[in-house]
Design an enzyme around this catalytic site. Structure first.
Site, PDB file in Angstrom:
ATOM      1  N   GLU A  95       0.825  -1.206   0.000  1.00 45.28           N
ATOM      2  CA  GLU A  95       0.000   0.000   0.000  1.00 45.28           C
ATOM      3  C   GLU A  95       0.852   1.246   0.000  1.00 45.28           C
ATOM      4  OE1 GLU A  95      -3.409  -1.690   3.026  1.00 45.28           O
ATOM      5  OE2 GLU A  95      -1.740  -0.533   3.805  1.00 45.28           O
ATOM      6  N   CYS A 108       3.151   8.301   1.813  1.00 44.33           N
ATOM      7  CA  CYS A 108       3.620   7.229   2.682  1.00 44.33           C
ATOM      8  C   CYS A 108       3.838   5.988   1.832  1.00 44.33           C
ATOM      9  CB  CYS A 108       2.561   6.982   3.751  1.00 44.33           C
ATOM     10  SG  CYS A 108       2.934   5.611   4.833  1.00 44.33           S
ATOM     11  N   CYS A 115       6.061  -7.650   7.009  1.00 44.30           N
ATOM     12  CA  CYS A 115       7.166  -7.232   7.884  1.00 44.30           C
ATOM     13  C   CYS A 115       7.467  -8.369   8.838  1.00 44.30           C
ATOM     14  CB  CYS A 115       6.788  -5.974   8.675  1.00 44.30           C
ATOM     15  SG  CYS A 115       8.133  -5.375   9.746  1.00 44.30           S
ATOM     16  N   CYS A 119       5.668  -6.752  15.685  1.00 44.98           N
ATOM     17  CA  CYS A 119       5.097  -5.889  16.724  1.00 44.98           C
ATOM     18  C   CYS A 119       3.610  -6.241  16.875  1.00 44.98           C
ATOM     19  CB  CYS A 119       5.275  -4.415  16.366  1.00 44.98           C
ATOM     20  SG  CYS A 119       6.994  -3.993  15.999  1.00 44.98           S
ATOM     21  N   CYS A 122       0.571  -4.110  15.424  1.00 45.95           N
ATOM     22  CA  CYS A 122       0.656  -3.657  14.029  1.00 45.95           C
ATOM     23  C   CYS A 122       0.090  -4.719  13.089  1.00 45.95           C
ATOM     24  CB  CYS A 122       2.115  -3.379  13.690  1.00 45.95           C
ATOM     25  SG  CYS A 122       2.419  -3.137  11.932  1.00 45.95           S
ATOM     26  N   GLU A 165       9.750  -2.844   7.363  1.00 54.78           N
ATOM     27  CA  GLU A 165      10.789  -2.189   8.155  1.00 54.78           C
ATOM     28  C   GLU A 165      11.890  -1.747   7.184  1.00 54.78           C
ATOM     29  OE1 GLU A 165      11.662  -0.879  10.992  1.00 54.78           O
ATOM     30  OE2 GLU A 165      13.728  -0.711  10.299  1.00 54.78           O
ATOM     31  N   SER A 198      11.538   5.639   8.790  1.00 55.76           N
ATOM     32  CA  SER A 198      11.044   5.232  10.107  1.00 55.76           C
ATOM     33  C   SER A 198      11.526   3.826  10.403  1.00 55.76           C
ATOM     34  CB  SER A 198       9.513   5.272  10.111  1.00 55.76           C
ATOM     35  OG  SER A 198       9.005   4.847  11.361  1.00 55.76           O
ATOM     36  N   LEU A 222       9.612   4.048  19.144  1.00 53.90           N
ATOM     37  CA  LEU A 222      10.044   3.633  20.480  1.00 53.90           C
ATOM     38  C   LEU A 222       8.899   2.939  21.226  1.00 53.90           C
ATOM     39  CD1 LEU A 222      12.756   3.880  22.050  1.00 53.90           C
ATOM     40  CD2 LEU A 222      11.661   5.712  23.365  1.00 53.90           C
ATOM     41  N   HIS A 223       7.788   3.610  21.373  1.00 54.89           N
ATOM     42  CA  HIS A 223       6.553   3.075  21.964  1.00 54.89           C
ATOM     43  C   HIS A 223       6.625   2.774  23.457  1.00 54.89           C
ATOM     44  CE1 HIS A 223       5.136   3.056  17.919  1.00 54.89           C
ATOM     45  NE2 HIS A 223       5.808   1.991  17.549  1.00 54.89           N
ATOM     46  N   ASN A 297      -4.289   2.777  16.560  1.00 51.26           N
ATOM     47  CA  ASN A 297      -5.340   2.395  15.630  1.00 51.26           C
ATOM     48  C   ASN A 297      -5.532   0.890  15.821  1.00 51.26           C
ATOM     49  OD1 ASN A 297      -7.165   2.543  13.545  1.00 51.26           O
ATOM     50  ND2 ASN A 297      -5.603   2.358  11.952  1.00 51.26           N
ATOM     51  N   CYS A 340      -4.255  -2.687   6.739  1.00 58.25           N
ATOM     52  CA  CYS A 340      -2.925  -2.354   7.230  1.00 58.25           C
ATOM     53  C   CYS A 340      -2.998  -1.373   8.384  1.00 58.25           C
ATOM     54  CB  CYS A 340      -2.089  -1.779   6.094  1.00 58.25           C
ATOM     55  SG  CYS A 340      -0.417  -1.471   6.580  1.00 58.25           S
TER      56      CYS A 340
HETATM   57  N1  SAH Z   1       8.540  -0.537  10.388  1.00 56.23           N
HETATM   58  C1  SAH Z   1       8.732   0.856  10.559  1.00 56.23           C
HETATM   59  C2  SAH Z   1       7.933   1.715   9.611  1.00 56.23           C
HETATM   60  C3  SAH Z   1       6.530   1.278   9.293  1.00 56.23           C
HETATM   61  S1  SAH Z   1       5.386   1.393  10.614  1.00 56.23           S
HETATM   62  C4  SAH Z   1       8.470   1.248  11.992  1.00 56.23           C
HETATM   63  O1  SAH Z   1       7.952   0.433  12.745  1.00 56.23           O
HETATM   64  O2  SAH Z   1       8.844   2.356  12.355  1.00 56.23           O
HETATM   65  C5  SAH Z   1       5.037   3.142  10.692  1.00 56.23           C
HETATM   66  C6  SAH Z   1       4.583   3.611  12.051  1.00 56.23           C
HETATM   67  O3  SAH Z   1       3.241   3.175  12.344  1.00 56.23           O
HETATM   68  C7  SAH Z   1       5.460   3.103  13.177  1.00 56.23           C
HETATM   69  O4  SAH Z   1       5.741   4.138  14.068  1.00 56.23           O
HETATM   70  C8  SAH Z   1       4.559   2.051  13.803  1.00 56.23           C
HETATM   71  O5  SAH Z   1       4.941   1.780  15.114  1.00 56.23           O
HETATM   72  C9  SAH Z   1       3.206   2.689  13.673  1.00 56.23           C
HETATM   73  N2  SAH Z   1       2.092   1.754  13.856  1.00 56.23           N
HETATM   74  C10 SAH Z   1       2.017   0.460  13.488  1.00 56.23           C
HETATM   75  N3  SAH Z   1       0.834  -0.074  13.809  1.00 56.23           N
HETATM   76  C11 SAH Z   1       0.112   0.898  14.417  1.00 56.23           C
HETATM   77  C12 SAH Z   1      -1.205   0.957  14.982  1.00 56.23           C
HETATM   78  N4  SAH Z   1      -2.005  -0.102  14.998  1.00 56.23           N
HETATM   79  N5  SAH Z   1      -1.611   2.139  15.519  1.00 56.23           N
HETATM   80  C13 SAH Z   1      -0.791   3.215  15.507  1.00 56.23           C
HETATM   81  N6  SAH Z   1       0.462   3.208  14.989  1.00 56.23           N
HETATM   82  C14 SAH Z   1       0.908   2.068  14.448  1.00 56.23           C
HETATM   83 FE1  SF4 Z   2       7.046  -3.983  11.213  1.00 52.24          FE
HETATM   84 FE2  SF4 Z   2       6.913  -1.371  11.873  1.00 52.24          FE
HETATM   85 FE3  SF4 Z   2       4.752  -2.999  12.009  1.00 52.24          FE
HETATM   86 FE4  SF4 Z   2       6.719  -3.317  13.769  1.00 52.24          FE
HETATM   87  S1  SF4 Z   2       5.421  -1.488  13.547  1.00 52.24           S
HETATM   88  S2  SF4 Z   2       5.663  -4.957  12.677  1.00 52.24           S
HETATM   89  S3  SF4 Z   2       8.488  -2.873  12.520  1.00 52.24           S
HETATM   90  S4  SF4 Z   2       5.843  -2.405  10.192  1.00 52.24           S
END
Ligand code: SAH
Ligand code: SF4
Length: 366
Positions: A95, A108, A115, A119, A122, A165, A198, A222-223, A297, A340
């Site tokens: 996407e 974006c 990936c 996480c 995600c 990633e 990112s 970081l989270h 989200n 996504c």
């Molecule tokens: N893999 C990379 C880039 C893609 S994710 C990364 O993790 O940084 C892009 C951003 O969306 C990251 O900051 C990720 O943590 C965040 N993200 C992923 N899933 C999410 C969700 N369900 N709600 C809010 N942010 C989310």
């Molecule tokens: Fe991959 Fe980024 Fe999603 Fe983590 S937040 S699973 S690194 S896309």
């Protein structure tokens, strides 16, 4: 894994000339092809009137294969947000999202199909990794965005915040950064300063990026400011801890003079406690960094939800009280989020701190 077909955008200008020469043609034909693709965003032989008719099909067929096929397109926010779902040559889906603002257009892009970082919050992470995108598959997303904006519009900012990633596909992503930022017609001529990579926090790759000498912005997801929570939210933290990730991120900021963006998805009762805001603020105080909070989200079936508004406001205030700049990301495109999880929240928020006074109501900039 089936390798995607070779494309002009996989190659640097010298490589393009060599590829054309290998087809038995004059090297300057490569520059003509580059002009069509990077300046006019076309890969259609019919448009290449400066090339002899008999050459067009051959060169376009060899060097400008169609990499992306539109599978679906969704718009919302009165057309200001447009999400594109692409099918790749091997059937994999990725996407990209185009977001129009008054003063800029942010795109974006995805760097991988799926990936492998796992996480748990995600949607992309749940599905696992299908494969790396080629350099040209990344660039083609932006070229498609440029086409969609014609006439008049241009992509002004690019964030590598779609699927994947980016630093786990290091070579292709760095080459894509160069193609996107090289001057027209070698590349698309978008300033590196307008590109954001990112990462989940792959420390050796962040250090390698620092040595690259680019001026792209770095965002680090970081989270959590502590290893206990981060080990759960970002499994790769079991390998590289918060201190190492922040160390590498701040070294990048120091080397480039560019403020690093610390991404933090706020999850109710998981990482939104006041003490975590204070810890994050104290870790970043005095450094070239700002915090970008993302209201979670929720992915389908997830037990986690976004923080309550009052809790989010307090989190913001505590970080700002440490003198650290903090923004809340706008949640553009949430209703066209689809499969996504993270694509809904891909925009750099507007600054609300530290100039922001404690107590000022803070709303997500939806
Ligand atoms: N893999 C990379 C880039 C893609 S994710 C990364 O993790 O940084 C892009 C951003 O969306 C990251 O900051 C990720 O943590 C965040 N993200 C992923 N899933 C999410 C969700 N369900 N709600 C809010 N942010 C989310
Ligand atoms: Fe991959 Fe980024 Fe999603 Fe983590 S937040 S699973 S690194 S896309």
């Amino acid at each position: 894994m089936v390798h995607p077909p070779r494309h002009l955008a996989d190659l640097d200008p010298a490589g393009r000339r060599a590829a054309v020469a290998a087809l038995g043609e004059q090297p300057f034909r490569a520059d003509q092809l580059s002009r069509h693709y990077f300046a006019r965003y076309t890969d259609s032989p019919a448009d290449m009137t400066d090339l002899p008719a008999e050459l067009r099909e051959t060169l376009a067929g060899q060097l400008l294969p169609q990499l992306l096929t539109s599978e679906r397109e969704l718009t919302c926010d009165q057309g200001a947000t447009r999400k594109m779902l692409w099918r790749l040559h091997d059937g994999a889906l990725v996407e990209s999202v185009l977001m129009k603002y008054k003063d800029r257009v942010t795109m974006c892009v995805s760097s991988q199909a799926g990936c492998g970082m796992g996480c748990p919050f995600c949607a992309t992470g749940q599905a696992g990794l299908t494969r790396n995108l080629s350099t040209a598959e990344i660039v083609a997303q932006v070229v498609a965005g440029e086409r969609a904006l014609r006439p008049g519009g241009r992509v002004s900012n690019i964030v590598f915040m779609g699927m994947g990633e980016p630093l786990a596909n290091y070579k292709n992503v760095i080459a894509a950064v160069r193609r996107l930022s090289d001057p027209v017609p070698s590349g698309l001529g978008i300033s590196q300063r307008s590109l954001t990579v990112s990462t989940v926090g792959l420390v050796p790759a962040i250090r390698r990026l620092t040595a690259e000498g680019l001026t792209v912005r770095l965002a680090v997801s970081l989270h959590a400011p502590d290893d206990e929570a981060r080990d759960e939210l970002v499994p790769v933290n079991r390998r590289w801890k918060v201190a190492e990730v922040l160390g590498a991120a701040l070294d990048y900021a120091a080397a480039t003079g560019r403020r690093v963006s610390i991404e933090y998805a706020l999850i109710k009762d998981i990482n939104d406690q006041p003490w975590r805001a204070d810890l994050l603020g104290s870790l970043l105080a005095g450094h070239l960094a700002h915090v970008n909070l993302i209201p979670l989200n929720p992915t389908p079936g997830s037990k986690w939800t976004a923080s309550r508004p009052g809790v989010q406001e307090e989190f913001v205030r505590r970080i700002a009280d440490h003198g650290v700049a903090v923004t809340v990301r706008d949640t553009r495109g949430r209703e066209i989020d689809g499969a996504c999880g993270q694509l809904a929240a891909t925009v750099t928020g507007r600054s609300v701190g530290p100039a922001r006074r404690a107590g000022t109501p803070l709303l997500p900039l939806a």
